[in-house]
Design a protein around this motif. Sequence first.
Motif, PDB file in Angstrom:
ATOM      1  N   ARG A 163       0.834  -1.195   0.000  1.00  0.00           N
ATOM      2  CA  ARG A 163       0.000   0.000   0.000  1.00  0.00           C
ATOM      3  C   ARG A 163       0.867   1.242   0.000  1.00  0.00           C
ATOM      4  N   LEU A 164       0.553   2.162  -0.931  1.00  0.00           N
ATOM      5  CA  LEU A 164       1.251   3.434  -1.024  1.00  0.00           C
ATOM      6  C   LEU A 164       0.357   4.530  -0.466  1.00  0.00           C
ATOM      7  N   LYS A 165       0.852   5.263   0.530  1.00  0.00           N
ATOM      8  CA  LYS A 165       0.094   6.339   1.155  1.00  0.00           C
ATOM      9  C   LYS A 165       0.465   7.668   0.492  1.00  0.00           C
ATOM     10  N   LEU A 166      -0.553   8.468   0.152  1.00  0.00           N
ATOM     11  CA  LEU A 166      -0.369   9.805  -0.402  1.00  0.00           C
ATOM     12  C   LEU A 166      -0.908  10.806   0.611  1.00  0.00           C
ATOM     13  N   SER A 167      -0.130  11.860   0.924  1.00  0.00           N
ATOM     14  CA  SER A 167      -0.532  12.762   2.000  1.00  0.00           C
ATOM     15  C   SER A 167      -0.497  14.233   1.637  1.00  0.00           C
ATOM     16  N   CYS A 168       0.112  14.618   0.513  1.00  0.00           N
ATOM     17  CA  CYS A 168       0.218  16.034   0.161  1.00  0.00           C
ATOM     18  C   CYS A 168       0.311  16.176  -1.358  1.00  0.00           C
ATOM     19  N   PRO A 169       0.031  17.369  -1.905  1.00  0.00           N
ATOM     20  CA  PRO A 169       0.091  17.544  -3.362  1.00  0.00           C
ATOM     21  C   PRO A 169       1.450  17.220  -3.970  1.00  0.00           C
ATOM     22  N   GLU A 170       2.511  17.376  -3.173  1.00  0.00           N
ATOM     23  CA  GLU A 170       3.853  17.080  -3.691  1.00  0.00           C
ATOM     24  C   GLU A 170       4.068  15.590  -3.938  1.00  0.00           C
ATOM     25  N   ASP A 171       3.124  14.761  -3.514  1.00  0.00           N
ATOM     26  CA  ASP A 171       3.242  13.319  -3.759  1.00  0.00           C
ATOM     27  C   ASP A 171       2.874  12.941  -5.198  1.00  0.00           C
ATOM     28  N   ALA A 172       2.451  13.915  -6.004  1.00  0.00           N
ATOM     29  CA  ALA A 172       2.152  13.623  -7.408  1.00  0.00           C
ATOM     30  C   ALA A 172       3.420  13.200  -8.135  1.00  0.00           C
ATOM     31  N   GLY A 173       3.262  12.344  -9.147  1.00  0.00           N
ATOM     32  CA  GLY A 173       4.400  11.898  -9.936  1.00  0.00           C
ATOM     33  C   GLY A 173       4.178  10.503 -10.479  1.00  0.00           C
ATOM     34  N   LEU A 174       5.169   9.989 -11.153  1.00  0.00           N
ATOM     35  CA  LEU A 174       5.105   8.648 -11.730  1.00  0.00           C
ATOM     36  C   LEU A 174       5.753   7.660 -10.768  1.00  0.00           C
ATOM     37  N   TYR A 175       4.969   6.706 -10.302  1.00  0.00           N
ATOM     38  CA  TYR A 175       5.448   5.690  -9.368  1.00  0.00           C
ATOM     39  C   TYR A 175       5.647   4.375 -10.116  1.00  0.00           C
ATOM     40  N   THR A 176       6.634   3.648  -9.680  1.00  0.00           N
ATOM     41  CA  THR A 176       6.960   2.370 -10.306  1.00  0.00           C
ATOM     42  C   THR A 176       7.064   1.295  -9.240  1.00  0.00           C
ATOM     43  N   ILE A 177       6.421   0.180  -9.478  1.00  0.00           N
ATOM     44  CA  ILE A 177       6.624  -1.008  -8.647  1.00  0.00           C
ATOM     45  C   ILE A 177       7.656  -1.858  -9.370  1.00  0.00           C
ATOM     46  N   ARG A 178       8.784  -2.064  -8.725  1.00  0.00           N
ATOM     47  CA  ARG A 178       9.895  -2.796  -9.345  1.00  0.00           C
ATOM     48  C   ARG A 178      10.107  -4.136  -8.660  1.00  0.00           C
ATOM     49  N   ARG A 179      10.685  -5.033  -9.407  1.00  0.00           N
ATOM     50  CA  ARG A 179      11.207  -6.268  -8.849  1.00  0.00           C
ATOM     51  C   ARG A 179      12.723  -6.137  -8.815  1.00  0.00           C
TER      52      ARG A 179
END
Length: 356
Positions: free
Chosen positions: A187-203
């Motif tokens: 689970r990824l928690k987002l808490s502020c507008p600065e959390d915007a962006g491209l997230y990647t789940i990597r192995r």
Amino acid sequence: MAKLIASLSVLLMISLRHEVSAEVPPPAQGFHLISNTPERGKNSDAFYLYALSTSPLGEEDRVEFEKDGGLPSEIVQTGDIMAGTDRHGCYLKVHAPNQMKSVRYGRYKANLIPPDIEPLTAYSFIKPRTDKLDTQGVYTATIYPLEVGSTKLHADSVTDIGVAWRPGCLKMVWCKGTARIKNTGPRLKLSCPEDAGLYTIRRKRRGTFVQILVTAADCPPDMYWDDVDGMCKTRTVNCVNSGVGRNNADSCICPPFFIVNDCSFTVPPSAESPYVLAFSGPEDITCGGLPGGNEKCKGFLFCYLDLYGCSCAPGWYGNNCDRPCQKGRWGVNCKNACPDGSDCNRFFGMEPEELF
């Protein structure tokens, strides 16, 4: 292996603009990118992406495709999306490579470049089919500030992106850009507008696995940004049927098949053409009319500009947008309940006998 190319450009010589009849308002989506069956196995066959404008393009407009990390030139094919003599965009067909089969996964971009205004960019995604990770149909998320200038998020924001990976699979990690995010788990928690962006789940040691794009609005959800006055203003248009208010306009981006500023009307359905994506006189563009398409948009992931993000077409849900809504549910990602718990048309929400 051919050298990877970072950009695939298609120059479109466009015919004269076509005026849509005043009796039927044009769809309110504008330029967008559609992925056909976005979850793919390594050995699966070719897939399509469609860069589509709901209005015919101008003579000097051009469309460019890009793929993060590039693609081998020998596995791609492009063509125009036509409705009669009008051009509405182009498609990208991506074949399975003989080597580096995971090269097709990741983020794709489509850029609409008019001659005199800023380009428009739409994003979409292709991800691997695996039993190790289930992103539960999430490709994008939108977050809003609690109030103008606030560092906290409004309750309408997506603040928790939950995925499911195989228990004990410790090789999965979340990253934002190139930086690893520690102690997140599934689970990824987002808490502020600065959390915007491209997230990647990597192995670990296996590179990119799945990407999720988080977009931040400039204003709270009941407001929009006015470029002229340089401030947030209160919305007067209430978006319905899963429409989303535009970031910088008092209007809505509507799901497929829904039209007008507040998304309150469906594209007039008929037995011959019930799923219209763009009007162009007598030859409307439908899901079934696109190369590799099908009549009811099964497997289509629609990604719009602005704050809408990506969703399945109404009537479908799941990672591959190929699971029909269960009885009693309808609409985008099957989020809506039929009235009084009854059965209804899973695409439009009306009673089944009222569809045609």
